[in-house]
Design an enzyme around this catalytic site. Structure first.
Site: not given
Length: 547
Positions: A479-480
């Site tokens: 989930h950058p």
């Protein structure tokens, strides 16, 4: 001498991912605005994309996935983290595990309170509702008829997933039938982005229907090499396709929707970033903006693995007879385990009752793979014994990392430095949350199904042992975000303003997860798609204003 071709459009969208598909579809709705989309990946017509459980095959697929790795990370004991990112129409919405989570209302209210008007949850709820085609019970919180199919899976979930939800209630975490409704906290079954047994990505929901319009064109297998400027105004894009260099000019705006890795990478390649570092790489500086690529955030997590005394998905997806049976069922009915994610149940809970809101996400998978190769996910090669996994991740990590191009070569992956667990508070809350896993495993509904704890094993009890296990086995949850942070003040680290315009540059916006000031609770694909909806609304509003 290289060959070039030139063209133009009103709007040029860089990236046909979760947000870019939305921006392109919405901006082309009027039938008058010429919209061009430049996408580095190719077609999403792949079994690994369309069949929901096929994401296991897309996880390391060279044609569908950028397959990034971080630099060795101290928080992970010097290990590199694998970062799958979609390189295909639909972006990461085409290869993810499909879990649909909006986030907590407080997440967005904090964005607004940080100086971003129009980004409170009340402001964004209409956009969330507009994008949804929710198959569950109608409510004031949910949308019907939107481009993204969202379904509840409780009726189709594995029996052990039901046992997990029961165990949560036994451990004091009440059932929440809709964590995307009034409140996120509680346990239940995950909602997933599928429709009629097929993945519902941003491409299938938004882009493919829009491609029938004459005013929308999509260039695939087109790698953007840099943005083009006239002074401090972005006027177009240069990209490489089939070995040739092409340029396309934007009569109105360029919208950068290449994702949390590629959007800052493209800005840096184009001369917007840390001036000293760019000059050292031989890149002409357009704007000194060290915040580009900073503020990197990601969720991390880990699983405790258990052997079960009853059948799990290992027994279905392991032997060839089980796979063939599941495949035939899927072909005949678009139902069964191949129509789901293996992340079937979970929840959002507090690691400490004194916390104001949930800070830990729970995951339950009725499948296990203790021999997984780092960087690969073998959903169709699970353990030979019946097993399952209970996992956790942190909702609001405080650690911040950064990424930066390592050369002026657009095809070279950037340096990625997540700096996981660099804030001690993140480690403390994960250590505290391991007690939740074992509390759930000891609850009657789960305990009745468990033969033994395999990993990390019952002997891992002390803080020192738990910390060592976390550093050894934790992974990115993929989930950058945050690398082109939205905020009012570029001197304080903001890259874009509340209307997603790049500070100091005309004709250029960023619209994807890179603009998140702080990470949202849970999987971030839903807020990424919402960002595309919000961006298109802002662009249309600004286009209609008198000059």
């Amino acid at each position: 001498m290289r060959e070039t071709s030139n063209t133009e459009a009103d709007y040029v969208v860089v990236g046909a991912g979760s947000a870019g598909c939305v921006v392109a579809a919405r901006l082309s709705e009027d039938g008058r605005s010429d919209v061009a989309v430049i996408e580095a990946g190719g077609s999403d017509r792949s079994l690994w994309v369309r069949m929901p459980i096929g994401y296991g095959g897309a996880f390391f697929h060279p044609r569908l996935n950028w397959r990034y790795y971080s630099e060795p990370d101290e928080g992970f004991g010097g290990r590199k983290a694998y970062w799958p990112r979609g390189r295909v129409l639909g972006g990461s919405s085409a290869i993810n595990a499909m879990v649909y989570v909006r986030g907590q209302a407080r997440d967005f209210d904090l964005w607004a309170e940080a100086g971003n008007p129009g980004w409170s949850y009340a402001d964004l709820l209409p956009h969330f509702r507009k994008m949804e085609d929710y198959a569950g019970p109608p409510s004031e919180w949910r949308g019907r008829g939107g481009p993204i199919g969202v379904r509840d899976i409780d009726a189709a979930a594995h029996p052990l997933s039901h046992a997990f939800v029961a165990a949560c209630a036994e451990a004091g975490y009440p059932r929440n039938p809709d964590y995307n409704g009034r409140d996120q906290e509680g346990a239940g079954f995950f909602q997933i982005t599928t429709r009629r047994g097929l993945r519902s990505s941003a491409a299938t929901g938004y882009l493919h229907p829009a491609r029938r319009r004459r005013n929308l064109r999509v260039e695939t297998d087109a790698l953007v090499t840099r943005l083009l400027f006239e002074g401090r105004r972005c006027v177009g894009v240069e990209y490489r396709r089939d070995g040739r260099a092409h340029t396309i000019r934007a009569r109105r705006e360029v919208i950068l929707s290449a994702g949390a890795v590629n959007s800052p990478q493209i800005l840096q390649l184009s001369g917007i970033g840390d001036a000293a570092r760019l000059q050292a790489l031989g890149i002409d500086v357009v704007l000194d903006r060290p915040a580009v690529g900073a503020n990197l955030q990601d969720h991390i997590g880990f699983d405790y693995i258990y052997e079960a005394n009853r059948p799990t998905l290992n027994d279905t997806l392991g032997p060839w007879s089980g796979r063939i049976g599941a495949g035939l069922r899927y072909l005949a009915t678009r139902d069964g385990p191949l129509s789901l994610s293996v992340n079937q149940a979970g929840g959002f809970v507090k690691s400490d009752p004194s916390r104001e809101r949930a800070n830990i996400q729970l995951y339950f998978s009725p499948l296990s793979y203790t021999r997984a190769v780092p960087g690969k996910r073998r959903l169709l090669s699970p353990d030979t014994f019946p097993g399952f996994m209970i996992g956790i991740s942190n909702c609001h990590p405080r650690s911040r990392g950064w990424l930066h191009i390592r050369s002026s070569d657009p095809s070279a992956p950037p340096e990625i430095h997540p700096r996981y667990l660099s804030d001690e508070a993140d480690l403390d809350e994960l250590v505290a949350a391991t007690a939740i896993i074992r509390r759930l495993a000891a609850a009657p509904s789960m305990a009745a199904a468990i033969t033994r704890e395999i990993r990390p094993g019952p002997d891992v009890k002390s803080r020192e042992a738990i910390v060592a296990d976390i550093r050894e086995r934790a992974t990115s949850i993929y989930h950058p975000c945050g690398t082109c942070r939205m905020g009012p003040d570029p001197a304080a680290g903001a890259v874009v303003d509340a209307r997603l315009r790049v500070h100091g540059i005309g004709g250029l916006r960023v619209a994807d997860a890179s603009i998140f000031p702080t990470i949202t609770a849970g999987n971030i694909n839903a807020p990424s798609i919402m960002t595309g909806e919000k961006a298109a609304s802002l662009i249309r509003e600004d286009a209609e204003r008198p000059v």
